[in-house]
Design an enzyme around this catalytic site. Structure first.
Site, short mmCIF file in Angstrom:
data_model
loop_
_atom_site.label_atom_id
_atom_site.label_comp_id
_atom_site.label_asym_id
_atom_site.label_seq_id
_atom_site.Cartn_x
_atom_site.Cartn_y
_atom_site.Cartn_z
N SER A 1 19.13 50.43 77.12
CA SER A 1 19.95 50.37 77.45
C SER A 1 20.38 50.07 78.65
O SER A 1 18.93 49.67 79.51
CB SER A 1 20.88 51.65 77.72
OG SER A 1 22.11 52.49 78.32
N TYR B 1 19.05 59.39 82.19
CA TYR B 1 19.41 58.00 81.10
C TYR B 1 18.38 57.01 81.41
O TYR B 1 18.19 55.90 80.31
CB TYR B 1 20.42 58.61 80.42
CG TYR B 1 21.38 57.40 79.59
CD1 TYR B 1 20.89 57.70 78.61
CD2 TYR B 1 21.72 56.11 79.42
CE1 TYR B 1 21.15 57.05 77.37
CE2 TYR B 1 21.99 55.11 78.97
CZ TYR B 1 22.35 55.78 77.36
OH TYR B 1 22.20 54.77 75.87
N LYS C 1 15.54 55.14 79.31
CA LYS C 1 15.41 53.94 78.44
C LYS C 1 14.98 52.99 78.85
O LYS C 1 14.83 52.11 78.69
CB LYS C 1 17.30 53.49 78.33
CG LYS C 1 18.03 54.18 77.67
CD LYS C 1 17.50 54.59 75.88
CE LYS C 1 18.79 55.37 75.50
NZ LYS C 1 18.15 55.67 74.11
#
Length: 306
Positions: free
Chosen positions: A154, A167, A171
């Site tokens: 991401s 997150y 990622k």
């Protein structure tokens, strides 16, 4: 199904395939001849609950179109259950040729408010999940002298984002994991690549949009359907991309990007070595012009989707 035989004979696992990006990737893999393990635990975005329905619905859609598929509701966040996902492919299709590590959850929170549980849950699904799934498939890829991993990274990790330390860390870790797999397994003709997807899905639908700028960004996101991600994922699993490994791509509506990887930007040298004082007086002033800004993903990808 499509007449294209791009993936004929291949068996592919797609995790988090009960909806969103994973669903469209699973459907696209099957349309190009792959036999697909549709893996989804049927949980909420926060990882709660268990519902076999979403995975089974995708399986039925694939079968209705003439393809082969089987559902798996095992979690990627534990080694034993990740092994069971790969075993499902072996049991039903006799082989495993591709793994798409797409499963994910979000527990967004500003860093100074983030709990240990919120940190751990996201790391376990995204980073540990990618490792467990890849590790389970690796011996089979090695034995057959070939295989392909596609991991979802991401721009939240590659560039940055607010309220997503868990997150983002996971990622960016996935991108490094992918590169290591590519390096370690290149001798066995195993490829490993990443895709940073821009797509409106159940997961991105939960991203906070408090400011007017963020609300406008959400509206732009809605134009980017999950199906836009699938063609690149299919191509990266096929034999035609045997020479593509260790790369990071992004897909944004009709655009495909190759993402840079960290390399030295500028250096300074002092033949006498450095002291804190000379670092302050010489090194940092010389490097400052090349400092990176505190960009968010939206600052870098600031134009409307094409």
């Amino acid at each position: 199904m499509s007449n294209s035989n791009l993936l004929d004979g291949k068996a592919v696992v797609v995790t988090g395939a009960g909806g969103g990006i994973g669903r469209d990737i699973a459907l696209a893999m099957a349309a190009r001849g792959a036999r697909v393990v549709v893996n989804d635990i049927g949980a909420s975005l926060s990882g709660e609950g268990n519902d076999a329905g979403p995975a089974q619905q995708v399986v039925e859609a694939i079968r209705a179109a003439g393809g082969e598929a089987v559902a798996s509701t095992d979690s990627v966040s534990e080694a034993a259950s990740a092994n069971a996902v790969i075993q499902t492919a072996l049991d039903h299709f006799g082989r495993i040729d591709g793994v798409v590590n797409n499963a994910g959850i979000l527990r967004d929170r500003f860093f100074h408010k983030m709990s240990v549980d919120e940190w751990d849950a996201v790391l376990r699904v995204h980073l540990y999940g990618a490792f467990y799934m890849s590790r389970a498939a690796a011996p089979h890829f090695k034995a057959q002298d070939g295989g392909a991993f596609v991991h979802m990274t991401s721009t939240s990790g590659l560039i940055g984002n607010l309220g997503q330390a868990n997150y983002s860390a996971a990622k960016l870790g996935v991108a490094a994991l992918s590169k290591s797999i590519a390096l370690d397994m290149q001798r066995f003709n195993v490829r490993s690549n990443c895709i940073a997807p821009f797509a409106w899905s159940r997961m991105t639908g939960s991203v906070p949009a408090d400011s007017e700028e963020e609300k406008q960004r959400v509206e732009r996101f809605k134009q980017m359907t999950p199906a836009k991600i699938a063609p690149l994922a299919v191509a990266l699993v096929g034999d035609a991309t045997a020479d593509v490994s260790g790369q990071i791509f992004a897909v944004r509506n009709n655009e495909i990007f190759l993402i840079s990887q960290p390399r030295p930007v500028r250096s300074v040298h002092n033949s006498d070595g450095w002291t804190p004082e000379t670092v302050l007086s010489q090194a940092l002033p010389a490097l400052r012009a090349s400092f990176h800004h505190l960009d968010k993903s939206a600052d870098v990808f600031c134009w409307d989707p094409i």
